[in-house]
Design a protein around this motif. Structure first.
Motif, PDB file in Angstrom:
ATOM      1  N   THR A  27       0.835  -1.193   0.000  1.00  0.00           N
ATOM      2  CA  THR A  27       0.000   0.000   0.000  1.00  0.00           C
ATOM      3  C   THR A  27       0.874   1.249   0.000  1.00  0.00           C
ATOM      4  OG1 THR A  27      -1.787  -1.130   1.159  1.00  0.00           O
ATOM      5  CG2 THR A  27      -1.757   1.275   1.288  1.00  0.00           C
ATOM      6  N   GLN A  29      -0.743   4.544  -1.214  1.00  0.00           N
ATOM      7  CA  GLN A  29      -1.671   5.670  -1.068  1.00  0.00           C
ATOM      8  C   GLN A  29      -1.289   6.874  -1.919  1.00  0.00           C
ATOM      9  OE1 GLN A  29      -1.572   5.195   3.472  1.00  0.00           O
ATOM     10  NE2 GLN A  29      -3.633   5.995   3.145  1.00  0.00           N
ATOM     11  N   ASP A  35      -9.954   7.751  -6.773  1.00  0.00           N
ATOM     12  CA  ASP A  35      -9.158   6.539  -6.519  1.00  0.00           C
ATOM     13  C   ASP A  35      -8.593   5.965  -7.819  1.00  0.00           C
ATOM     14  OD1 ASP A  35      -9.854   6.834  -3.821  1.00  0.00           O
ATOM     15  OD2 ASP A  35     -11.700   5.685  -4.110  1.00  0.00           O
ATOM     16  N   GLN A  60      -9.344  -1.701  -4.228  1.00  0.00           N
ATOM     17  CA  GLN A  60     -10.663  -2.056  -3.730  1.00  0.00           C
ATOM     18  C   GLN A  60     -11.605  -2.394  -4.880  1.00  0.00           C
ATOM     19  OE1 GLN A  60      -9.142   0.783  -2.367  1.00  0.00           O
ATOM     20  NE2 GLN A  60     -10.243   2.585  -3.099  1.00  0.00           N
ATOM     21  N   GLN A  66     -13.054   0.190   0.686  1.00  0.00           N
ATOM     22  CA  GLN A  66     -11.925   1.072   1.006  1.00  0.00           C
ATOM     23  C   GLN A  66     -11.814   1.314   2.508  1.00  0.00           C
ATOM     24  OE1 GLN A  66     -12.071   4.972  -0.854  1.00  0.00           O
ATOM     25  NE2 GLN A  66      -9.842   5.107  -0.827  1.00  0.00           N
ATOM     26  N   TYR A  68      -8.732   3.068   3.596  1.00  0.00           N
ATOM     27  CA  TYR A  68      -7.650   4.044   3.700  1.00  0.00           C
ATOM     28  C   TYR A  68      -7.785   5.047   2.562  1.00  0.00           C
ATOM     29  CZ  TYR A  68      -6.044   0.020   6.343  1.00  0.00           C
ATOM     30  OH  TYR A  68      -5.986  -1.036   7.224  1.00  0.00           O
ATOM     31  N   THR A  71      -6.211   5.156  -1.722  1.00  0.00           N
ATOM     32  CA  THR A  71      -5.878   3.855  -2.307  1.00  0.00           C
ATOM     33  C   THR A  71      -6.660   3.674  -3.601  1.00  0.00           C
ATOM     34  OG1 THR A  71      -7.562   2.766  -0.938  1.00  0.00           O
ATOM     35  CG2 THR A  71      -5.293   2.770  -0.119  1.00  0.00           C
ATOM     36  N   GLY A  73      -8.840   2.075  -6.807  1.00  0.00           N
ATOM     37  CA  GLY A  73      -9.927   1.131  -7.011  1.00  0.00           C
ATOM     38  C   GLY A  73      -9.780   0.393  -8.319  1.00  0.00           C
ATOM     39  N   HIS A 103     -10.889  -5.977  -0.459  1.00  0.00           N
ATOM     40  CA  HIS A 103     -12.064  -5.432   0.223  1.00  0.00           C
ATOM     41  C   HIS A 103     -11.755  -5.491   1.710  1.00  0.00           C
ATOM     42  CE1 HIS A 103     -16.097  -4.504   1.512  1.00  0.00           C
ATOM     43  NE2 HIS A 103     -16.581  -4.556   0.278  1.00  0.00           N
ATOM     44  N   SER A 108     -12.792  -0.214   8.223  1.00  0.00           N
ATOM     45  CA  SER A 108     -13.081   1.019   7.500  1.00  0.00           C
ATOM     46  C   SER A 108     -13.771   1.992   8.440  1.00  0.00           C
ATOM     47  CB  SER A 108     -13.961   0.729   6.276  1.00  0.00           C
ATOM     48  OG  SER A 108     -14.117   1.893   5.476  1.00  0.00           O
ATOM     49  N   LEU A 112     -15.325   6.958   4.849  1.00  0.00           N
ATOM     50  CA  LEU A 112     -14.846   6.347   3.613  1.00  0.00           C
ATOM     51  C   LEU A 112     -15.948   5.578   2.888  1.00  0.00           C
ATOM     52  CD1 LEU A 112     -11.514   4.983   5.078  1.00  0.00           C
ATOM     53  CD2 LEU A 112     -11.679   6.765   3.327  1.00  0.00           C
TER      54      LEU A 112
END
Length: 373
Positions: A27, A29, A35, A60, A66, A68, A71, A73, A103, A108, A112
């Motif tokens: 990850t 970000q 996204d 995601q 999501q 965070y 990130t 998609g 996922h 979460s 978000l």
């Protein structure tokens, strides 16, 4: 270390890999508004395309997935187009790249979630000792406790299975060579598997076989969508924790050996290309028992990938046992885009700048230098 097993070729599904060094899902970000993957992300992956193969950071599969901010998609046309820039850049360097389908489930926060609703999960049990990350302003954010989730209905579970399959189709449309189902780190698929996160009393909870049903259905749906030879699955089996604050990386089961060997049998039955096992990676973390590694090899005929705090020497030793086919290098690949060449020639490694791991721009993402004599 040119004579190391790390530099021997191997088959993975439809591909012959030039080496056994893997860039695991990490990850970072850096996604843009919506996204959407960026040109900067394309550069980042292309720089590391000398890996045997790469797995993208988690993407995601739907907006509820999501946990965070920032990130990427893999459910919108704009996201698919953004990922196409990534895969084109990697393939221009003769690289192989799979997309990780993600996922987060209950990990979460309402901020978000669409309409600021509660996150979804197998059961209405709030995640502990873990944080979500929300944006608080342009380029800024903070870690927050997850919002209490609501339990999914049977109908919604069926819809989620199809969302995984559709995300896999989207990945192939975006040019990825395959996909990896994220079933690790305490996220949604892991939540269904775990007796500590799944207290359902219907067909998806109770016995281990029922808790594995969601995994089984997702694996079967994705394998049907893109082919089992383009599919991998990631687990994080934890056998003990010397630091309970670190359990965020996964859920410790009462009998992890039995739980995960049965889960691996699901993958074997589906004929997936590879199994990825992410080991505990903090300082003084317990090692996986040798008996478990042997049982993994006995239960699974595809390629086996281990990720942890591996040095080249430790990786070569593991490969020599025949219990692994591939080894992932996370932190060292972030800091060294030319990691295979550095290991092959014994060149020194760049140090990791931990403060630039998450969020931001090029700093700490694409500005690590290759080795020059």
């Amino acid at each position: 270390m040119k004579d190391s097993l790390l530099f021997s070729p191997t088959r993975l599904g439809r591909h012959t890999l030039p080496n056994r060094m893997v860039l695991p899902p990490l990850t970072r970000q850096r996604a843009a508004t919506g996204d959407v993957p960026t040109d900067l992300m394309a550069q980042y992956y292309a720089q590391r395309a000398s890996a045997g193969f790469m797995i993208s950071e988690g993407a995601q599969i739907e907006p509820r997935g999501q946990g965070y901010a920032w990130t990427p998609g893999l459910y919108s046309a704009e996201q698919i187009a953004g990922w196409r820039k990534v895969t084109d850049a990697v393939h221009a360097q003769s690289g192989v790249i799979f997309a990780q389908l993600w996922h987060v489930g209950r990990v979460s926060h309402a901020l978000l979630q669409p309409g600021q609703q509660a996150p979804v999960a197998p059961s209405a049990l709030q995640a502990q000792k873990v944080k979500a990350f929300v944006e608080t302003g342009p380029g800024t954010g903070e870690l927050v406790a997850p919002t209490a989730p609501r339990a999914l209905t049977i109908a919604e579970i069926a819809e989620l299975v199809e969302l995984y399959a559709q995300a896999a189709r989207n990945a192939i449309e975006a040019g990825f060579d395959g996909v990896e189902i994220h079933a690790a780190n305490g996220y949604l698929v892991n939540q269904f598997i775990s007796a500590h996160a799944n207290t359902r009393s219907d067909a998806y909870g109770g016995s281990l076989d029922k808790r594995l049903r969601f995994l089984r259905e997702v694996v079967e749906a994705v394998a049907q969508a893109v082919g089992p030879d383009r599919l991998g699955v990631r687990f994080t089996p934890l056998f003990e924790s010397t630091d309970q604050d670190r359990v965020y990386i996964g859920l410790v089961e009462d009998d992890p050996h039995h739980t995960y060997i049965e889960a691996i049998k699901v993958l074997e039955q589906a004929g997936v290309a590879y199994l990825s096992i992410a080991e505990a990676d903090w300082d003084q973390a317990p090692d996986l028992p040798l008996s478990f590694r042997r049982a993994v090899r006995a239960s699974f005929s595809g390629r086996i990938l281990y990720a942890g705090r591996y040095t080249a020497e430790r990786a070569d030793a593991l490969l020599s046992t025949g219990l692994a086919d591939l080894v992932a290098f996370g932190r060292s690949f972030i800091a060294n885009p030319d990691l295979p060449a550095r290991i092959a020639h014994g060149w020194p490694l760049n140090p990791l700048r931990a403060e630039t791991l998450y969020g931001g721009g090029a700093e700490g993402l694409t500005d690590y230098p290759v080795y020059t004599a």
